[in-house]
Structures are given as C-alpha cells and as structure tokens.
Design a protein around this motif. Structure first.
Motif, mmCIF file in Angstrom:
data_model
loop_
_atom_site.group_PDB
_atom_site.id
_atom_site.type_symbol
_atom_site.label_atom_id
_atom_site.label_comp_id
_atom_site.label_asym_id
_atom_site.label_seq_id
_atom_site.Cartn_x
_atom_site.Cartn_y
_atom_site.Cartn_z
ATOM 1 N N GLU A 48 -2.817 24.669 -4.142
ATOM 2 C CA GLU A 48 -3.168 23.650 -5.129
ATOM 3 C C GLU A 48 -3.896 22.477 -4.483
ATOM 4 N N LEU A 49 -3.440 22.064 -3.308
ATOM 5 C CA LEU A 49 -4.119 20.984 -2.593
ATOM 6 C C LEU A 49 -5.526 21.396 -2.185
ATOM 7 N N GLN A 50 -5.666 22.649 -1.765
ATOM 8 C CA GLN A 50 -6.971 23.158 -1.367
ATOM 9 C C GLN A 50 -7.916 23.174 -2.570
ATOM 10 N N THR A 51 -7.442 23.611 -3.700
ATOM 11 C CA THR A 51 -8.243 23.626 -4.920
ATOM 12 C C THR A 51 -8.665 22.219 -5.302
ATOM 13 N N LEU A 52 -7.748 21.285 -5.215
ATOM 14 C CA LEU A 52 -8.050 19.893 -5.527
ATOM 15 C C LEU A 52 -9.115 19.336 -4.591
ATOM 16 N N ALA A 53 -9.032 19.685 -3.319
ATOM 17 C CA ALA A 53 -10.023 19.227 -2.342
ATOM 18 C C ALA A 53 -11.408 19.788 -2.661
ATOM 19 N N VAL A 54 -11.476 21.051 -3.024
ATOM 20 C CA VAL A 54 -12.754 21.677 -3.368
ATOM 21 C C VAL A 54 -13.335 21.021 -4.621
ATOM 22 N N GLU A 55 -12.498 20.784 -5.617
ATOM 23 C CA GLU A 55 -12.967 20.133 -6.847
ATOM 24 C C GLU A 55 -13.500 18.737 -6.565
ATOM 25 N N SER A 56 -12.864 18.020 -5.636
ATOM 26 C CA SER A 56 -13.324 16.669 -5.327
ATOM 27 C C SER A 56 -14.724 16.691 -4.724
ATOM 28 N N VAL A 57 -15.009 17.717 -3.930
ATOM 29 C CA VAL A 57 -16.347 17.847 -3.348
ATOM 30 C C VAL A 57 -17.352 18.226 -4.434
ATOM 31 N N ILE A 58 -16.985 19.168 -5.280
ATOM 32 C CA ILE A 58 -17.886 19.612 -6.346
ATOM 33 C C ILE A 58 -18.242 18.453 -7.277
ATOM 34 N N HIS A 59 -17.247 17.656 -7.636
ATOM 35 C CA HIS A 59 -17.452 16.586 -8.609
ATOM 36 C C HIS A 59 -17.760 15.239 -7.973
ATOM 37 N N ASN A 60 -17.821 15.210 -6.642
ATOM 38 C CA ASN A 60 -18.124 13.988 -5.903
ATOM 39 C C ASN A 60 -17.184 12.847 -6.297
ATOM 40 N N LYS A 61 -15.892 13.158 -6.348
ATOM 41 C CA LYS A 61 -14.870 12.173 -6.675
ATOM 42 C C LYS A 61 -13.801 12.202 -5.590
ATOM 43 N N LYS A 62 -13.047 11.120 -5.499
ATOM 44 C CA LYS A 62 -11.942 11.091 -4.546
ATOM 45 C C LYS A 62 -10.853 12.051 -5.011
ATOM 46 N N VAL A 63 -10.210 12.693 -4.051
ATOM 47 C CA VAL A 63 -9.138 13.635 -4.361
ATOM 48 C C VAL A 63 -8.039 12.932 -5.170
ATOM 49 N N SER A 64 -7.693 11.729 -4.766
ATOM 50 C CA SER A 64 -6.627 11.012 -5.461
ATOM 51 C C SER A 64 -7.002 10.706 -6.903
ATOM 52 N N ASP A 65 -8.267 10.393 -7.163
ATOM 53 C CA ASP A 65 -8.714 10.135 -8.539
ATOM 54 C C ASP A 65 -8.585 11.385 -9.394
ATOM 55 N N LEU A 66 -8.965 12.527 -8.849
ATOM 56 C CA LEU A 66 -8.840 13.770 -9.610
ATOM 57 C C LEU A 66 -7.380 14.076 -9.915
ATOM 58 N N PHE A 67 -6.510 13.854 -8.955
ATOM 59 C CA PHE A 67 -5.098 14.146 -9.165
ATOM 60 C C PHE A 67 -4.483 13.187 -10.180
ATOM 61 N N ILE A 68 -4.714 11.904 -10.001
ATOM 62 C CA ILE A 68 -4.078 10.894 -10.849
ATOM 63 C C ILE A 68 -4.705 10.861 -12.238
ATOM 64 N N ASP A 69 -6.022 10.848 -12.290
ATOM 65 C CA ASP A 69 -6.707 10.746 -13.593
ATOM 66 C C ASP A 69 -6.731 12.089 -14.318
ATOM 67 N N GLY A 70 -6.741 13.169 -13.539
ATOM 68 C CA GLY A 70 -6.720 14.495 -14.140
ATOM 69 C C GLY A 70 -7.923 14.805 -14.998
ATOM 70 N N THR A 71 -9.070 14.212 -14.663
ATOM 71 C CA THR A 71 -10.249 14.420 -15.496
ATOM 72 C C THR A 71 -11.449 14.877 -14.669
ATOM 73 N N PRO A 72 -11.379 16.066 -14.082
ATOM 74 C CA PRO A 72 -12.565 16.553 -13.367
ATOM 75 C C PRO A 72 -13.679 16.850 -14.361
ATOM 76 N N LEU A 73 -14.884 16.703 -13.907
ATOM 77 C CA LEU A 73 -16.027 16.973 -14.774
ATOM 78 C C LEU A 73 -16.144 18.455 -15.048
ATOM 79 N N PRO A 74 -16.559 18.836 -16.241
ATOM 80 C CA PRO A 74 -16.735 20.281 -16.520
ATOM 81 C C PRO A 74 -17.957 20.811 -15.774
ATOM 82 N N PHE A 75 -17.944 22.097 -15.512
ATOM 83 C CA PHE A 75 -19.097 22.721 -14.846
ATOM 84 C C PHE A 75 -20.241 22.825 -15.812
#
Length: 75
Positions: A48-75
């Motif tokens: 799960e942490l690895q997935t979160l890290a990959v998503e942060s790179v894809i969406h150019n957001k901080k890992v903590s923002d993705l985890f806390i805000d829970g709003t990754p950008l759609p593809f």
C-alpha cells in the motif's frame, strides 16, 4: 522486497506521520481524524505504501497529501 526498499517505505510512513501530526498541531485535523489516520498508516502494508508512492509521482503531489486528502487525480 529488499532491505533498501523497506527502509524507503518506512521513511514514507514516517513522512506521512509527521504531516498528520503537523496538521493536527495546526488544527487542520480534529483529534478523532488524526487518530484514525495514524492507525491507518501504522496498519498500511508495504504494498500500500509503494502504491501511494507511485501515485504521488504520477500526480506530482506529496505522498502525505494523497494519504490525508485522499483525492488523487483521475487518469
């Protein structure tokens, strides 16, 4: 998974925990939400942490923002 990868993922966990605590200190999170997030990140698997890290790179957001805000950008 090798030791170096596990250490990197633990560092990600630590960064997220620090951000959760910082947001609580700045009163951006209430106590119940803070405890919920801390429990979730403590129980997160390396996968799960690895997935979160990959998503942060894809969406150019901080890992903590993705985890806390829970709003990754759609593809």
């Amino acid at each position: 998974m090798n030791k170096a990868s596990k250490l990197k993922l633990e560092q990600i966990r630590k960064v997220i925990m620090n951000e959760i605590i910082a947001r609580r200190t700045n009163q951006q999170l209430d106590t119940n939400t803070t405890f919920k997030f801390i429990q979730e990140i403590n129980n997160a698997t390396y996968k799960e942490l690895q997935t979160l890290a990959v998503e942060s790179v894809i969406h150019n957001k901080k890992v903590s923002d993705l985890f806390i805000d829970g709003t990754p950008l759609p593809f």
